[in-house]
Write an enzyme that holds these catalytic residues in place. Structure first.
Site, PDB file in Angstrom:
ATOM      1  N   ARG A 179       1.137  -5.648  -7.271  1.00  0.00           N
ATOM      2  CA  ARG A 179       1.693  -5.183  -8.538  1.00  0.00           C
ATOM      3  C   ARG A 179       2.404  -6.316  -9.277  1.00  0.00           C
ATOM      4  O   ARG A 179       2.423  -6.374 -10.504  1.00  0.00           O
ATOM      5  CB  ARG A 179       2.648  -4.018  -8.287  1.00  0.00           C
ATOM      6  N   ASP A 242      -4.000  10.739 -15.326  1.00  0.00           N
ATOM      7  CA  ASP A 242      -3.470  11.462 -14.170  1.00  0.00           C
ATOM      8  C   ASP A 242      -3.708  12.965 -14.314  1.00  0.00           C
ATOM      9  O   ASP A 242      -4.023  13.661 -13.338  1.00  0.00           O
ATOM     10  CB  ASP A 242      -1.972  11.182 -14.008  1.00  0.00           C
ATOM     11  N   HIS A 269       3.282   6.363 -13.655  1.00  0.00           N
ATOM     12  CA  HIS A 269       1.828   6.167 -13.704  1.00  0.00           C
ATOM     13  C   HIS A 269       1.382   5.167 -12.643  1.00  0.00           C
ATOM     14  O   HIS A 269       0.559   4.290 -12.896  1.00  0.00           O
ATOM     15  CB  HIS A 269       1.427   5.694 -15.099  1.00  0.00           C
TER      16      HIS A 269
END
Length: 412
Positions: A179, A242, A269
């Site tokens: 990330r 989602d 998210h």
């Protein structure tokens, strides 16, 4: 989710519209076909009409919404006929810019937005390889005029007078990418593009798709604050995918008609910050503890599912484009005066102790008209624990985005 629509896009003799007037706000799209002897010259193949056929099985519109939509268009057609022989017409009057239109999400997103009867101008921007995309899409016989813009010197022109600026620009997540890797690249891209939005179309709705959304939306907010044009009602993190996934997976698991399924998804998210509220879904369905765990984990990790399936060749680009197009269409309907538009989005929020939070919102001409707090009332024990568990990670991601901007100079 809870939008009255994920509008179905149709070509040829079909006009796509969102369902209106539903008794309960739901994320059901709709498609309406207008049949007439008079064709509209501005939309090749599209027919104006005083009558319409309505198909529920082929779209996701609910029963209540079906009746309301049919009544709404019957009334509009009748009024239009009284004043004119041309009947009901699509009003293509909004300008949309896609920043990152040459990429894996940007290209299919551009095609889907080109199919909207509400769009009059579609501006496509990227640092390279966008001219061919624009030329290709411009051949579609729909109302919007397509223009291409390449490089920083043309970014300002791309954004002039835009109503909705959509930002899918950035690198996709690849196998083995952390990330932090993703953040370091995309944070600078989003910062630069939002600065341009602030300078050229500060009143536009801003849709952030670039990941990690939990950080890039706070980045955008801080940039807009420093530019003196921040309006929290007009900044959206696009979390619609989602909801799309939750509806799909639940319908498959429980053998339900997708037309009937509406699952609220809250939080953020990424990973565990994505929280589908299965106890709040419509229709009400019972789940075993094992099913709740399995569905929640699959929805949370669905992006990884696609990344691994593509084996390094990309991420969830097509489903993301579909979800983003749905959110764009909902925004356009709200700008056009539809008073019954609901979606889930990652926005500035006071529903929790976090400054940003994804939840169901009501959209209007000025952006977020209202947050919908009822979804967070009466959660199951599993959801309550999951909600508390996601907060530290979401908080850290939000703060990371804010800190990034504070350490960077803002372009004048």
């Amino acid at each position: 989710m809870a939008a009255t629509s994920a509008t179905t896009f149709s070509i040829g003799s079909a006009v796509s519209v969102g369902c209106k007037g539903s008794r309960f706000p739901q994320t059901k799209p709709s498609a309406a076909w207008f049949i007439s002897q008079n064709s509209l010259m501005s939309f090749g193949g599209l027919k104006a009409a005083t009558s319409m056929s309505y198909e529920t099985e082929a779209s996701f519109v609910g029963k209540e919404s079906s009746a309301a939509l049919r009544g709404s268009f019957t009334l509009k057609a009748r009024k239009a006929n009284q004043g004119s022989r041309r009947g009901l017409q699509p009003m293509a009057s909004y300008k949309v810019a896609i920043l990152g239109a040459g990429g894996g999400i940007g290209q299919p997103l551009a095609l889907l937005i080109k199919m909207s009867p509400l769009v009059s101008a579609l501006n496509l921007y990227d640092i390279a390889n966008v001219k061919g995309v624009a030329a290709d899409i411009s051949h579609c016989n729909t109302p919007s005029h397509v223009r291409d813009f390449t490089g920083a010197s043309e970014l300002g022109d791309c954004l002039k007078d835009v109503n909705v600026a959509v930002i899918p620009a950035g690198v996709p997540r690849k196998p083995g990418m952390t990330r932090d890797d993703l953040f370091n690249i995309n944070a600078n891209i989003v910062k630069t593009l939002v600065e341009a939005v602030a300078d050229n179309c500060p009143d536009a709705f801003i849709h952030i798709i670039s990941n990690p959304v939990n950080s890039t939306v706070p980045i955008a907010a801080e940039v807009l604050k420093q530019k003196g044009v921040y309006d929290p009602k007009k900044l959206f993190g696009v979390t619609t995918l989602d909801v799309v996934r939750a509806n799909t997976f639940v319908a498959q698991k429980k053998n339900l008609k997708l037309i009937d399924v509406d699952v609220p998804v809250v939080g953020g998210h990424a990973g565990i910050t994505i929280l589908p509220l299965l106890s709040k879904m419509k229709p009400s369905v019972s789940f075993t503890d094992e099913e709740v765990e399995q569905l929640t984990v699959r929805i949370q990790n669905a992006g990884t599912e696609v990344v691994e399936a593509k084996a390094g060749a990309g991420s969830a680009t097509l489903s993301m484009a579909y979800a983003a197009a749905r959110f764009v269409e909902s925004s356009l309907r709200a700008l056009d005066g539809d008073g019954d538009v609901y979606e889930c989005s990652f926005v500035q929020s006071d529903l929790t102790d976090l400054p940003f939070f994804a939840s169901r919102i009501k959209l209007g001409r000025n952006g977020v008209e209202a947050l919908i707090p009822s979804d967070l009332v009466g959660l199951s024990e599993y959801e309550e624990k999951a909600l508390e568990a996601l907060k530290p990670e979401l908080k850290a991601s939000i703060e990371k985005g804010m800190t990034f901007v504070h350490k960077q100079p803002i372009t004048a």
